[in-house]
Each structure stands twice: as structure tokens, then as C-alpha cells.
Design a protein around this motif. Structure first.
Motif, mmCIF file in Angstrom:
data_model
loop_
_atom_site.group_PDB
_atom_site.id
_atom_site.type_symbol
_atom_site.label_atom_id
_atom_site.label_comp_id
_atom_site.label_asym_id
_atom_site.label_seq_id
_atom_site.Cartn_x
_atom_site.Cartn_y
_atom_site.Cartn_z
ATOM 1 N N GLU A 73 0.831 -1.212 0.000
ATOM 2 C CA GLU A 73 0.000 0.000 0.000
ATOM 3 C C GLU A 73 0.869 1.266 0.000
ATOM 4 O OE1 GLU A 73 -2.290 2.490 3.381
ATOM 5 O OE2 GLU A 73 -2.608 0.330 3.472
ATOM 6 N N LEU A 74 1.865 1.310 0.878
ATOM 7 C CA LEU A 74 2.733 2.489 0.977
ATOM 8 C C LEU A 74 3.551 2.719 -0.294
ATOM 9 C CD1 LEU A 74 4.238 2.411 4.566
ATOM 10 C CD2 LEU A 74 3.045 4.310 3.516
ATOM 11 N N THR A 75 4.120 1.646 -0.808
ATOM 12 C CA THR A 75 4.982 1.799 -1.984
ATOM 13 C C THR A 75 4.177 2.170 -3.230
ATOM 14 O OG1 THR A 75 4.932 -0.601 -2.323
ATOM 15 C CG2 THR A 75 6.806 0.295 -1.116
ATOM 16 N N LYS A 76 2.938 1.749 -3.266
ATOM 17 C CA LYS A 76 2.070 2.119 -4.393
ATOM 18 C C LYS A 76 1.852 3.626 -4.411
ATOM 19 C CE LYS A 76 -2.624 1.502 -6.108
ATOM 20 N NZ LYS A 76 -3.942 0.918 -5.836
ATOM 21 N N ASP A 77 1.525 4.193 -3.265
ATOM 22 C CA ASP A 77 1.228 5.627 -3.184
ATOM 23 C C ASP A 77 2.459 6.495 -3.378
ATOM 24 O OD1 ASP A 77 -1.385 4.956 -2.705
ATOM 25 O OD2 ASP A 77 -1.238 5.165 -0.532
ATOM 26 N N GLU A 78 3.606 6.054 -2.871
ATOM 27 C CA GLU A 78 4.815 6.877 -2.887
ATOM 28 C C GLU A 78 5.755 6.538 -4.046
ATOM 29 O OE1 GLU A 78 5.261 9.353 -0.743
ATOM 30 O OE2 GLU A 78 3.501 8.915 0.483
ATOM 31 N N ASP A 79 5.427 5.519 -4.841
ATOM 32 C CA ASP A 79 6.275 5.065 -5.948
ATOM 33 C C ASP A 79 7.681 4.705 -5.459
ATOM 34 O OD1 ASP A 79 6.601 4.336 -8.610
ATOM 35 O OD2 ASP A 79 7.465 6.269 -9.153
ATOM 36 N N ILE A 80 7.735 3.914 -4.390
ATOM 37 C CA ILE A 80 9.001 3.468 -3.802
ATOM 38 C C ILE A 80 9.269 2.037 -4.259
ATOM 39 C CG2 ILE A 80 10.221 3.012 -1.629
ATOM 40 C CD1 ILE A 80 8.150 4.946 -0.312
ATOM 41 N N PRO A 81 10.487 1.750 -4.716
ATOM 42 C CA PRO A 81 10.802 0.362 -5.072
ATOM 43 C C PRO A 81 10.669 -0.555 -3.860
ATOM 44 C CG PRO A 81 12.590 1.838 -5.716
ATOM 45 C CD PRO A 81 11.614 2.645 -4.948
ATOM 46 N N LEU A 82 10.122 -1.729 -4.087
ATOM 47 C CA LEU A 82 9.890 -2.707 -3.020
ATOM 48 C C LEU A 82 10.351 -4.074 -3.485
ATOM 49 C CD1 LEU A 82 8.451 -3.892 -0.444
ATOM 50 C CD2 LEU A 82 6.356 -3.934 -1.821
ATOM 51 N N THR A 83 11.141 -4.727 -2.653
ATOM 52 C CA THR A 83 11.497 -6.121 -2.899
ATOM 53 C C THR A 83 10.907 -6.955 -1.784
ATOM 54 O OG1 THR A 83 13.566 -5.602 -4.044
ATOM 55 C CG2 THR A 83 13.378 -7.795 -3.111
ATOM 56 N N LEU A 84 10.145 -7.962 -2.158
ATOM 57 C CA LEU A 84 9.611 -8.911 -1.187
ATOM 58 C C LEU A 84 10.369 -10.223 -1.350
ATOM 59 C CD1 LEU A 84 5.799 -8.210 -1.602
ATOM 60 C CD2 LEU A 84 7.278 -7.483 0.287
ATOM 61 N N VAL A 85 10.862 -10.755 -0.243
ATOM 62 C CA VAL A 85 11.632 -12.002 -0.282
ATOM 63 C C VAL A 85 10.900 -13.067 0.524
ATOM 64 C CG1 VAL A 85 13.841 -10.835 -0.622
ATOM 65 C CG2 VAL A 85 13.055 -11.314 1.708
ATOM 66 N N ASP A 86 11.245 -14.327 0.257
ATOM 67 C CA ASP A 86 10.552 -15.429 0.925
ATOM 68 C C ASP A 86 11.068 -15.699 2.329
ATOM 69 O OD1 ASP A 86 8.726 -16.062 -1.146
ATOM 70 O OD2 ASP A 86 10.359 -17.005 -2.256
ATOM 71 N N LYS A 87 12.365 -15.486 2.534
ATOM 72 C CA LYS A 87 12.935 -15.748 3.861
ATOM 73 C C LYS A 87 14.047 -14.756 4.148
ATOM 74 C CE LYS A 87 15.692 -19.644 2.090
ATOM 75 N NZ LYS A 87 15.427 -19.445 0.683
ATOM 76 N N VAL A 88 14.444 -14.680 5.395
ATOM 77 C CA VAL A 88 15.407 -13.676 5.851
ATOM 78 C C VAL A 88 16.722 -13.755 5.075
ATOM 79 C CG1 VAL A 88 16.806 -12.942 7.825
ATOM 80 C CG2 VAL A 88 14.386 -13.455 8.147
ATOM 81 N N ASN A 89 17.227 -14.959 4.799
ATOM 82 C CA ASN A 89 18.497 -15.089 4.059
ATOM 83 C C ASN A 89 18.435 -14.462 2.675
ATOM 84 O OD1 ASN A 89 19.829 -16.344 6.125
ATOM 85 N ND2 ASN A 89 19.661 -18.411 5.291
#
Length: 197
Positions: A170-186
Motif C-alpha cells: 500500500e505504501l509503496t504504491k502511493d509513494e512510488d518506492i521500489p519494493l522487494t519482497l523475499v521469501d525468507k530472511v536469508n
């Protein structure tokens, strides 16, 4: 004939490189960089690794920074006046009531400290990376910190399928901030490195 073949191969390689490094838009129209992270560096060392909420997650990012041999200062409780020779602030968000108690800080004091750090980042043109791994699941204080830091962030890294994923999107959509989502901490290592190299 060879020249024509070489042109086709070069064009195909260039096209594939562009496609791989381009962010795709998900159904929410949010930029999500999947592999390996940012297509080009956006931040410089030295880094200040700072906890927002005093969870132990900042220790993990400190270890990752050491593995990558990035020049960094591990300053979980840093104040704006502590940031002398820093080009990038890395906020590691995760509210921990135990961590706050051990540091003898109230939630209000933590919010005020973060506010001043964000102001310092803005005034000194420092890059801000924000990493969200966990925090107490039933406490909305982690969410409040994400919403506070979010608009001043240059790059978000978070865990896919975590309780915080929808807030990040939600935040990155409004602010046009790059976002990386990863599956695990490593998996944080690659996108974290991509911000610097």
C-alpha cells in the motif's frame, strides 16, 4: 551472414537484460523488484544500521552488512546527532516491548527519535533503506513505524506473506518506492547488496 546473426544475438541479449532488470507492476500497480533487487545502486556507504522499535532484527542486518563487507556503523539507538560521516540510513523496523524496556525508552521517545532521524536524512540528503522482517504480530506499533518511515524511504525490503506485506504494498504504491519482497530472511542479502553495488 555472421554479422546478421551477431546483431540478432546482441539484440536478444540486450532485450532480455532490459526485461530482467525492469520492475514489473503487480495487480495493485506497485513496483516490486523480484530478482535480484534494484537494477542499479541508489545508495552509498558508510551506512548507519538503526533499529526502529528495538527488536533484535537489526542484528541480522548488521551481520548481512558484514558478510557483504559494506562499511557500516551498527547504531541501533542512534540519534540524529550521532550521524556524522554517514551517507545512508538503514532502518530495521520491528517493535519489541522487551527491547524498549531493556533500552529504557518509551514508545513516544522512540517515535520522536525516528522523526528527528528522518528530518536529518531529508536535510542532509541521505538515502534511506527500510527493512521489515517481523515485530510483534498483534501489536500495531510496528505498523505505525512503517507508516512513519515509509514516505521518507528510498527502498523497501520486506518478507512475502508476512503480516506486514499488505502495508508495504500500500505504501509503496502511493509513494512510488521500489519494493522487494523475499521469501525468507536469508534472501535479503541480494536486494540489500543491490542498493549499494
Amino acid at each position: 551472414m555472421k554479422r546478421k546473426f551477431l546483431r540478432v544475438v546482441l539484440f536478444a541479449a540486450l532485450f532480455a537484460s532490459i526485461i530482467i532488470n525492469m520492475p514489473f507492476k503487480d495487480k495493485n500497480n506497485t513496483k516490486i523488484f523480484t530478482l535480484p533487487g534494484l537494477p542499479r545502486p541508489i545508495a552509498k556507504t558508510p551506512i548507519a544500521i538503526i533499529s526502529a522499535g528495538q527488536s533484535t532484527d537489526s542484528y541480522i542486518i548488521h551481520d548481512i552488512s558484514n558478510q557483504l563487507m559494506l562499511r557500516s556503523f551498527f547504531m541501533p539507538q542512534a540519534r540524529d546527532t550521532d550521524l556524522k560521516e554517514v551517507n545512508t540510513i538503514v532502518f530495521v523496523i520491528g517493535y519489541s516491548s522487551l527491547g524498549m524496556k531493556l533500552q529504557n525508552i518509551s514508545y513516544e521517545e522512540e517515535i520522536e527519535r525516528i522523526d528527528k532521524l528522518l528530518e536529518k536524512a531529508k536535510n542532509d540528503d541521505l538515502k534511506v533503506l527500510t527493512i521489515v522482517m517481523g515485530g510483534e504480530q498483534l501489536d500495531n506499533r510496528t505498523e505505525q513505524m512503517i507508516r512513519l518511515i515509509g514516505p521518507g524511504t528510498d527502498y523497501f525490503i520486506g518478507l512475502r506473506k508476512s503480516s506486514k506485506e499488505s502495508i508495504l504494498i500500500e505504501l509503496t504504491k502511493d509513494e512510488d518506492i521500489p519494493l522487494t519482497l523475499v521469501d525468507k530472511v536469508n534472501d535479503i542479502i541480494e536486494p540489500f547488496a543491490s542498493a549499494f553495488r
